[in-house]
Scaffold this active site. Structure first.
Site, PDB file in Angstrom:
ATOM      1  N   SER A  38      -3.198  -0.922   4.194  1.00 51.28           N
ATOM      2  CA  SER A  38      -4.461  -1.492   3.715  1.00 51.28           C
ATOM      3  C   SER A  38      -5.203  -2.089   4.911  1.00 51.28           C
ATOM      4  O   SER A  38      -4.942  -3.217   5.309  1.00 51.28           O
ATOM      5  CB  SER A  38      -4.188  -2.563   2.651  1.00 51.28           C
ATOM      6  OG  SER A  38      -5.396  -3.113   2.170  1.00 51.28           O
ATOM      7  N   ASP A  54       3.563   4.236 -10.667  1.00 51.44           N
ATOM      8  CA  ASP A  54       3.074   4.638  -9.351  1.00 51.44           C
ATOM      9  C   ASP A  54       2.882   6.148  -9.239  1.00 51.44           C
ATOM     10  O   ASP A  54       1.926   6.619  -8.624  1.00 51.44           O
ATOM     11  CB  ASP A  54       4.041   4.158  -8.267  1.00 51.44           C
ATOM     12  CG  ASP A  54       4.051   2.644  -8.125  1.00 51.44           C
ATOM     13  OD1 ASP A  54       3.101   1.991  -8.589  1.00 51.44           O
ATOM     14  OD2 ASP A  54       5.019   2.113  -7.553  1.00 51.44           O
ATOM     15  N   LYS A  96       9.222   9.101  -7.872  1.00 45.30           N
ATOM     16  CA  LYS A  96       9.435   7.654  -7.877  1.00 45.30           C
ATOM     17  C   LYS A  96      10.817   7.422  -8.482  1.00 45.30           C
ATOM     18  O   LYS A  96      11.002   7.486  -9.698  1.00 45.30           O
ATOM     19  CB  LYS A  96       8.349   6.954  -8.717  1.00 45.30           C
ATOM     20  CG  LYS A  96       8.448   5.435  -8.701  1.00 45.30           C
ATOM     21  CD  LYS A  96       8.002   4.852  -7.371  1.00 45.30           C
ATOM     22  CE  LYS A  96       7.978   3.323  -7.427  1.00 45.30           C
ATOM     23  NZ  LYS A  96       7.484   2.730  -6.167  1.00 45.30           N
ATOM     24  N   GLY A 111       0.768  -1.240   0.000  1.00 48.05           N
ATOM     25  CA  GLY A 111       0.000   0.000   0.000  1.00 48.05           C
ATOM     26  C   GLY A 111       0.797   1.287   0.000  1.00 48.05           C
ATOM     27  O   GLY A 111       0.255   2.347   0.313  1.00 48.05           O
TER      28      GLY A 111
END
Length: 240
Positions: free
Chosen positions: A172, A50, A37, A14
């Protein structure tokens, strides 16, 4: 805090959705945000990575930057070697983050996998970039069984390198948490000696982006510009 490193205890736990929620909460608070990133793996040249996912969820005002992309879903140094492409050094990561910080209030640097995943042939990791930047590191951890050990190890590795673990966010949080997950709400801060700074619902990334942006502050503590309270959240599951 102009640069924040977002690391994890492992992969697929996550990090990207946590980065997105932090970005959305910061934008809602009137901050300008960039996400970096350093190494995107397992994504083709024309596929969204991402950083693009953060922009999708947090909003188009977020600046996205990526330093390298490798097609195979492997550790960055391995993926680079197999693809015959250059690796990414800590100095390059620090330089890119510093440059973004000149024009943004907050720069979020999202790592690949866990903290000590290798980025280059010399064995440098996200921790080395964090040291160059003098930036705190947020630990993203899973909710359930096994997370206490990996979270404690990550926090210990940070401190051994004279780095600051800002806190832990559950990447998560399940809709029906089991006993281990519920107990871990109290135990994660103990084993890591850092505060619990949020819990992201497991279905968060499937929300329509406008709803994601509205709800993000409710998943994060005031340290991350949210309204979430660990005490209130824990009390919800105390009798379960």
């Amino acid at each position: 805090m102009s640069v924040l490193m977002v690391s994890g205890t492992g992969t697929e736990i996550g990090k990207t959705v946590v980065t997105s929620a932090i970005a959305a909460a910061a934008v809602a608070a009137g901050r300008s945000v960039a996400v970096l990133k350093p190494a995107q793996t397992g994504v083709g040249p024309d596929e969204p990575g991402d950083a693009a996912e953060v922009v999708r969820l947090a909003g188009p005002s977020v600046t996205a930057a990526e330093l390298a992309r490798y097609p195979e879903p492997l550790a960055p140094d391995t993926a680079a070697r197999r693809a015959g492409l250059p690796t990414v050094s800590p100095a390059a990561i620090a330089e890119a983050a510093t440059r973004l910080a000149l024009s943004h209030d907050l720069v979020l640097v999202e790592g690949a996998g866990g903290l000590l995943v290798r980025f280059d042939e010399a064995g440098h990791t996200l921790a080395d970039a964090a040291r160059l930047l003098g930036a705190p590191v947020l630990i993203v951890a899973p909710a359930g069984l096994g997370t206490l050990n990996s979270t404690a190890l990550t926090a210990e590795a940070l401190r051994a390198r004279s780095l600051t673990p800002l806190g832990v966010v559950v990447g998560s949080w399940p809709s029906s948490p089991d006993l281990a997950s519920r107990c871990n709400l109290a135990d994660l801060p103990k084993v890591s000696d850092t505060p619990l700074l949020g819990a992201i619902p497991e279905s968060a990334s499937t929300l329509p982006p406008p709803q994601f942006r509205t709800q993000s502050p409710t998943w994060l503590s005031p340290t991350l510009r949210g309204t979430w309270s660990p005490e209130t959240f824990q009390s919800t599951f105390a009798g379960a």
